[in-house]
Design a protein around this motif. Structure first.
Motif, mmCIF file in Angstrom:
data_model
loop_
_atom_site.group_PDB
_atom_site.id
_atom_site.type_symbol
_atom_site.label_atom_id
_atom_site.label_comp_id
_atom_site.label_asym_id
_atom_site.label_seq_id
_atom_site.Cartn_x
_atom_site.Cartn_y
_atom_site.Cartn_z
ATOM 1 N N GLU A 296 11.966 11.700 8.285
ATOM 2 C CA GLU A 296 11.830 10.283 8.604
ATOM 3 C C GLU A 296 10.700 10.072 9.609
ATOM 4 O O GLU A 296 9.961 9.096 9.510
ATOM 5 N N ARG A 297 10.552 10.981 10.526
ATOM 6 C CA ARG A 297 9.475 10.895 11.514
ATOM 7 C C ARG A 297 8.106 10.911 10.830
ATOM 8 O O ARG A 297 7.200 10.159 11.189
ATOM 9 N N GLU A 298 7.955 11.758 9.820
ATOM 10 C CA GLU A 298 6.689 11.820 9.080
ATOM 11 C C GLU A 298 6.449 10.527 8.293
ATOM 12 O O GLU A 298 5.320 10.039 8.223
ATOM 13 N N LEU A 299 7.514 9.962 7.728
ATOM 14 C CA LEU A 299 7.379 8.702 7.003
ATOM 15 C C LEU A 299 6.980 7.581 7.962
ATOM 16 O O LEU A 299 6.111 6.762 7.642
ATOM 17 N N LEU A 300 7.593 7.547 9.132
ATOM 18 C CA LEU A 300 7.238 6.532 10.126
ATOM 19 C C LEU A 300 5.768 6.641 10.523
ATOM 20 O O LEU A 300 5.064 5.630 10.627
ATOM 21 N N GLY A 301 5.307 7.844 10.746
ATOM 22 C CA GLY A 301 3.906 8.053 11.096
ATOM 23 C C GLY A 301 2.980 7.604 9.982
ATOM 24 O O GLY A 301 1.940 6.980 10.231
ATOM 25 N N TRP A 302 3.360 7.902 8.763
ATOM 26 C CA TRP A 302 2.564 7.517 7.597
ATOM 27 C C TRP A 302 2.507 5.996 7.467
ATOM 28 O O TRP A 302 1.439 5.416 7.261
ATOM 29 N N LEU A 303 3.656 5.328 7.638
ATOM 30 C CA LEU A 303 3.701 3.867 7.566
ATOM 31 C C LEU A 303 2.914 3.223 8.701
ATOM 32 O O LEU A 303 2.223 2.220 8.493
ATOM 33 N N ARG A 304 3.002 3.793 9.898
ATOM 34 C CA ARG A 304 2.212 3.278 11.030
ATOM 35 C C ARG A 304 0.732 3.365 10.735
ATOM 36 O O ARG A 304 -0.033 2.449 11.033
ATOM 37 N N GLN A 305 0.304 4.478 10.145
ATOM 38 C CA GLN A 305 -1.116 4.645 9.832
ATOM 39 C C GLN A 305 -1.571 3.636 8.781
ATOM 40 O O GLN A 305 -2.669 3.077 8.885
ATOM 41 N N ILE A 306 -0.733 3.366 7.800
ATOM 42 C CA ILE A 306 -1.068 2.360 6.794
ATOM 43 C C ILE A 306 -1.174 0.982 7.451
ATOM 44 O O ILE A 306 -2.083 0.206 7.151
ATOM 45 N N LEU A 307 -0.252 0.684 8.375
ATOM 46 C CA LEU A 307 -0.295 -0.593 9.097
ATOM 47 C C LEU A 307 -1.593 -0.707 9.905
ATOM 48 O O LEU A 307 -2.244 -1.757 9.890
ATOM 49 N N ILE A 308 -1.977 0.355 10.566
ATOM 50 C CA ILE A 308 -3.223 0.357 11.337
ATOM 51 C C ILE A 308 -4.413 0.118 10.411
ATOM 52 O O ILE A 308 -5.316 -0.667 10.731
ATOM 53 N N ASN A 309 -4.428 0.762 9.258
ATOM 54 C CA ASN A 309 -5.509 0.557 8.294
ATOM 55 C C ASN A 309 -5.545 -0.891 7.805
ATOM 56 O O ASN A 309 -6.626 -1.480 7.653
ATOM 57 N N SER A 310 -4.378 -1.483 7.566
ATOM 58 C CA SER A 310 -4.307 -2.888 7.149
ATOM 59 C C SER A 310 -4.841 -3.796 8.247
ATOM 60 O O SER A 310 -5.553 -4.767 7.973
ATOM 61 N N LEU A 311 -4.520 -3.479 9.478
ATOM 62 C CA LEU A 311 -5.014 -4.258 10.617
ATOM 63 C C LEU A 311 -6.530 -4.154 10.733
ATOM 64 O O LEU A 311 -7.217 -5.151 10.942
ATOM 65 N N ALA B 87 0.839 -1.207 0.000
ATOM 66 C CA ALA B 87 0.000 0.000 0.000
ATOM 67 C C ALA B 87 0.870 1.251 0.000
ATOM 68 O O ALA B 87 0.559 2.234 -0.683
ATOM 69 N N ALA B 88 1.968 1.228 0.755
ATOM 70 C CA ALA B 88 2.863 2.386 0.804
ATOM 71 C C ALA B 88 3.497 2.631 -0.561
ATOM 72 O O ALA B 88 3.609 3.781 -1.003
ATOM 73 N N GLN B 89 3.882 1.560 -1.233
ATOM 74 C CA GLN B 89 4.478 1.719 -2.562
ATOM 75 C C GLN B 89 3.439 2.267 -3.539
ATOM 76 O O GLN B 89 3.720 3.171 -4.321
ATOM 77 N N ARG B 90 2.231 1.748 -3.475
ATOM 78 C CA ARG B 90 1.159 2.197 -4.367
ATOM 79 C C ARG B 90 0.789 3.657 -4.115
ATOM 80 O O ARG B 90 0.577 4.426 -5.046
ATOM 81 N N ASP B 91 0.737 4.040 -2.835
ATOM 82 C CA ASP B 91 0.269 5.378 -2.461
ATOM 83 C C ASP B 91 1.394 6.378 -2.209
ATOM 84 O O ASP B 91 1.130 7.496 -1.761
ATOM 85 N N PHE B 92 2.631 6.007 -2.510
ATOM 86 C CA PHE B 92 3.757 6.889 -2.214
ATOM 87 C C PHE B 92 3.628 8.284 -2.832
ATOM 88 O O PHE B 92 4.022 9.272 -2.196
ATOM 89 N N PRO B 93 3.076 8.424 -4.037
ATOM 90 C CA PRO B 93 2.925 9.784 -4.581
ATOM 91 C C PRO B 93 2.069 10.695 -3.692
ATOM 92 O O PRO B 93 2.196 11.917 -3.769
ATOM 93 N N ASP B 94 1.239 10.112 -2.827
ATOM 94 C CA ASP B 94 0.406 10.912 -1.918
ATOM 95 C C ASP B 94 1.148 11.333 -0.651
ATOM 96 O O ASP B 94 0.645 12.168 0.096
ATOM 97 N N PHE B 95 2.307 10.746 -0.379
ATOM 98 C CA PHE B 95 3.070 11.093 0.820
ATOM 99 C C PHE B 95 3.663 12.490 0.652
ATOM 100 O O PHE B 95 4.383 12.758 -0.300
ATOM 101 N N ARG B 96 3.353 13.379 1.582
ATOM 102 C CA ARG B 96 3.800 14.772 1.488
ATOM 103 C C ARG B 96 4.868 15.139 2.512
ATOM 104 O O ARG B 96 5.361 16.258 2.521
ATOM 105 N N GLY B 97 5.231 14.205 3.376
ATOM 106 C CA GLY B 97 6.196 14.497 4.424
ATOM 107 C C GLY B 97 7.608 14.690 3.888
ATOM 108 O O GLY B 97 7.922 14.313 2.757
#
Length: 125
Positions: A91-106, A78-88
């Motif tokens: 590294e802290r912003e990327l971690l937060g974004w990845l955590r949110q994707i993980l939560i959504n997957s869960l 999902a992160a690879q697919r949606d990477f163009p939407d990442f605006r951070g």
């Protein structure tokens, strides 16, 4: 602090945090330019971190059907697919974004495996 998956391109433990932040910014810039290898390397650097996080968050009832690695794989895809939407920018912003994707997957896994009538784990014998 960057979490790295094993490999020849890992930074040594003696590398300074300045070098680490420079490498992150450089890799992020190259990934944003559309380089899929750079994006893969960038995201793969968080594989272990996401695996630990998924392991701690996975419901005991789901562990019979789903492994933490399944969640991590869904997250990274999902992160690879949606990477163009990442605006951070950090590294802290990327971690937060990845955590949110993980939560959504869960949450999706809970919907599929715990709340769907036909597949409800509570109905299994």
């Amino acid at each position: 602090m960057m979490y790295r998956y094993g490999g020849a391109k890992d930074m040594s433990s003696k590398a300074s945090s300045v070098d680490g932040s420079h490498n992150f910014a450089q890799l992020l810039a190259v990934a944003r330019d559309g380089n899929r290898d750079a994006l893969g390397e960038l995201l793969q650097g968080y594989f272990n971190y996401l695996t630990i996080l998924a392991s701690t968050q996975l419901d005991r009832r789901l562990q019979r059907r789903l492994s933490p690695l399944d969640l991590v794989q869904d997250t990274l895809l999902a992160a690879q697919r949606d990477f163009p939407d990442f605006r951070g920018q950090s590294e802290r912003e990327l971690l937060g974004w990845l955590r949110q994707i993980l939560i959504n997957s869960l949450h999706r896994a809970i919907e599929v495996h715990l709340k769907a009538e036909k597949r409800d784990l509570r109905r299994e014998i």
